[in-house]
Design a protein around this motif. Structure first.
Motif, PDB file in Angstrom:
ATOM      1  N   CYS A  21     -28.483  23.711  -3.707  1.00  0.00           N
ATOM      2  CA  CYS A  21     -29.714  23.436  -2.951  1.00  0.00           C
ATOM      3  C   CYS A  21     -30.693  22.521  -3.685  1.00  0.00           C
ATOM      4  O   CYS A  21     -31.537  21.878  -3.054  1.00  0.00           O
ATOM      5  N   GLY A  22     -30.626  22.474  -5.022  1.00  0.00           N
ATOM      6  CA  GLY A  22     -31.517  21.602  -5.786  1.00  0.00           C
ATOM      7  C   GLY A  22     -32.960  22.074  -5.827  1.00  0.00           C
ATOM      8  O   GLY A  22     -33.863  21.309  -6.160  1.00  0.00           O
ATOM      9  N   LEU A  23     -33.200  23.330  -5.474  1.00  0.00           N
ATOM     10  CA  LEU A  23     -34.565  23.871  -5.489  1.00  0.00           C
ATOM     11  C   LEU A  23     -34.827  24.602  -6.799  1.00  0.00           C
ATOM     12  O   LEU A  23     -33.912  25.111  -7.435  1.00  0.00           O
ATOM     13  N   ASP A  24     -36.100  24.671  -7.162  1.00  0.00           N
ATOM     14  CA  ASP A  24     -36.494  25.391  -8.377  1.00  0.00           C
ATOM     15  C   ASP A  24     -36.847  26.823  -7.974  1.00  0.00           C
ATOM     16  O   ASP A  24     -38.010  27.171  -7.763  1.00  0.00           O
ATOM     17  N   ILE A  25     -35.821  27.670  -7.835  1.00  0.00           N
ATOM     18  CA  ILE A  25     -35.996  29.046  -7.344  1.00  0.00           C
ATOM     19  C   ILE A  25     -36.455  29.947  -8.484  1.00  0.00           C
ATOM     20  O   ILE A  25     -35.891  29.926  -9.568  1.00  0.00           O
ATOM     21  N   VAL A  26     -37.505  30.761  -8.189  1.00  0.00           N
ATOM     22  CA  VAL A  26     -38.064  31.618  -9.247  1.00  0.00           C
ATOM     23  C   VAL A  26     -38.075  33.104  -8.861  1.00  0.00           C
ATOM     24  O   VAL A  26     -38.780  33.890  -9.479  1.00  0.00           O
ATOM     25  N   SER A  27     -37.300  33.491  -7.827  1.00  0.00           N
ATOM     26  CA  SER A  27     -37.283  34.906  -7.426  1.00  0.00           C
ATOM     27  C   SER A  27     -35.876  35.328  -7.040  1.00  0.00           C
ATOM     28  O   SER A  27     -34.996  34.495  -6.824  1.00  0.00           O
ATOM     29  N   GLN A  28     -35.694  36.642  -6.937  1.00  0.00           N
ATOM     30  CA  GLN A  28     -34.449  37.171  -6.396  1.00  0.00           C
ATOM     31  C   GLN A  28     -34.459  36.886  -4.893  1.00  0.00           C
ATOM     32  O   GLN A  28     -35.520  36.885  -4.280  1.00  0.00           O
ATOM     33  N   PRO A  29     -33.301  36.651  -4.269  1.00  0.00           N
ATOM     34  CA  PRO A  29     -33.313  36.348  -2.837  1.00  0.00           C
ATOM     35  C   PRO A  29     -33.530  37.595  -1.980  1.00  0.00           C
ATOM     36  O   PRO A  29     -33.125  38.688  -2.359  1.00  0.00           O
ATOM     37  N   SER A  30     -34.177  37.404  -0.840  1.00  0.00           N
ATOM     38  CA  SER A  30     -34.273  38.461   0.158  1.00  0.00           C
ATOM     39  C   SER A  30     -33.221  38.124   1.208  1.00  0.00           C
ATOM     40  O   SER A  30     -33.348  37.149   1.942  1.00  0.00           O
ATOM     41  N   ILE A  31     -32.145  38.929   1.230  1.00  0.00           N
ATOM     42  CA  ILE A  31     -30.958  38.609   2.040  1.00  0.00           C
ATOM     43  C   ILE A  31     -31.039  39.263   3.419  1.00  0.00           C
ATOM     44  O   ILE A  31     -31.431  40.424   3.546  1.00  0.00           O
ATOM     45  N   ASP A  32     -30.628  38.508   4.425  1.00  0.00           N
ATOM     46  CA  ASP A  32     -30.571  39.027   5.791  1.00  0.00           C
ATOM     47  C   ASP A  32     -29.254  38.546   6.411  1.00  0.00           C
ATOM     48  O   ASP A  32     -29.008  37.340   6.483  1.00  0.00           O
ATOM     49  N   ILE A  33     -28.396  39.495   6.815  1.00  0.00           N
ATOM     50  CA  ILE A  33     -27.107  39.121   7.410  1.00  0.00           C
ATOM     51  C   ILE A  33     -27.314  38.813   8.890  1.00  0.00           C
ATOM     52  O   ILE A  33     -27.836  39.626   9.639  1.00  0.00           O
ATOM     53  N   VAL A  34     -26.920  37.598   9.287  1.00  0.00           N
ATOM     54  CA  VAL A  34     -27.095  37.136  10.668  1.00  0.00           C
ATOM     55  C   VAL A  34     -25.821  37.414  11.468  1.00  0.00           C
ATOM     56  O   VAL A  34     -25.877  37.893  12.588  1.00  0.00           O
ATOM     57  N   GLN A  35     -24.657  37.130  10.871  1.00  0.00           N
ATOM     58  CA  GLN A  35     -23.394  37.336  11.592  1.00  0.00           C
ATOM     59  C   GLN A  35     -22.274  37.711  10.629  1.00  0.00           C
ATOM     60  O   GLN A  35     -22.073  37.051   9.624  1.00  0.00           O
ATOM     61  N   LEU A  36     -21.577  38.810  10.962  1.00  0.00           N
ATOM     62  CA  LEU A  36     -20.376  39.193  10.219  1.00  0.00           C
ATOM     63  C   LEU A  36     -19.449  39.879  11.206  1.00  0.00           C
ATOM     64  O   LEU A  36     -19.668  41.027  11.584  1.00  0.00           O
ATOM     65  N   GLU A  37     -18.463  39.125  11.678  1.00  0.00           N
ATOM     66  CA  GLU A  37     -17.502  39.643  12.655  1.00  0.00           C
ATOM     67  C   GLU A  37     -16.124  39.087  12.345  1.00  0.00           C
ATOM     68  O   GLU A  37     -16.005  37.976  11.831  1.00  0.00           O
ATOM     69  N   LYS A  38     -15.116  39.884  12.712  1.00  0.00           N
ATOM     70  CA  LYS A  38     -13.728  39.455  12.525  1.00  0.00           C
ATOM     71  C   LYS A  38     -13.473  38.206  13.363  1.00  0.00           C
ATOM     72  O   LYS A  38     -13.876  38.140  14.534  1.00  0.00           O
ATOM     73  N   GLY A  39     -12.885  37.191  12.762  1.00  0.00           N
ATOM     74  CA  GLY A  39     -12.553  35.972  13.494  1.00  0.00           C
ATOM     75  C   GLY A  39     -13.703  34.977  13.600  1.00  0.00           C
ATOM     76  O   GLY A  39     -13.554  33.910  14.160  1.00  0.00           O
ATOM     77  N   LYS A  40     -14.870  35.336  13.071  1.00  0.00           N
ATOM     78  CA  LYS A  40     -16.025  34.418  13.112  1.00  0.00           C
ATOM     79  C   LYS A  40     -16.510  34.148  11.695  1.00  0.00           C
ATOM     80  O   LYS A  40     -16.169  34.868  10.762  1.00  0.00           O
TER      81      LYS A  40
END
Length: 188
Positions: A94-113
């Protein structure tokens, strides 16, 4: 053949959106083939723990487990497998200067997708300097008198002084005195 030593790098695509207050949102997409590999890995890891009547432990086909327990049974383990590596690759790309842990949000997790998740992160603030060239600052000259120097030396001496008991002379100025005292007013 050293292919077993070097782990295959995960495939993924990345979108970066800058938010306000020095935040950014990374949207990371991992293709369906990678999801299938991760689900298969989760199945191989869990199959020994799951029992289905008519099958020996560890010998139950994946389709049978998914039919009995639901296709989602391996999703958590698959996400745990995909997330760290995909985020790590996105972080590098990404080339960003990240200074924190990420806050993760799962948008899609399905078989075949494809597997899609977002990671919200804080960025190092960008500082914009104003005009600083050609600025002049008035220099303040401080004069220190001999008396001020002497007073400071005496203060330091007193801070580091020791107490010595003296009984062979009268009380003098600067002495510390310990005395018993009784006072009367009108005989009381």
């Amino acid at each position: 053949d050293f292919s077993h030593i070097f782990k295959e790098e995960i495939e993924m695509s990345l979108q970066v959106e800058k938010l306000e207050k020095n935040m950014a949102k990374l949207t990371i997409e991992v293709p369906a083939e990678e999801v299938e590999k991760a689900i298969q890995k989760a199945y191989l890891k869990q199959r020994g723990k799951l029992s289905v009547p008519g099958f020996r432990k560890g010998k139950v086909p994946r389709q049978m487990i998914e039919k009995m327990y639901g296709v989602e049974i391996f999703y958590n383990d698959a996400a745990d497998e995909l997330l760290p590596e995909a985020y790590s690759k996105a972080y590098d790309e990404c080339g960003l200067d990240i200074v924190s842990q990420p806050s993760i949000d799962i948008v899609q997790l399905e078989k075949g997708k494809s597997f899609i998740f977002t990671a919200e992160v804080a960025l190092k603030p960008e500082v914009t300097l104003g005009e600083y060239k050609g600025l002049t600052v008035e220099k303040t000259v401080v004069e220190v008198t001999e008396e001020e120097v002497e007073a400071k030396l005496v203060e330091e001496q007193q801070k580091n002084a020791r107490t010595i008991n003296v009984e062979d002379r009268a009380v003098a100025n600067g002495d510390e005195v310990i005395l018993d005292f009784e006072g009367f007013v009108n005989g009381v």
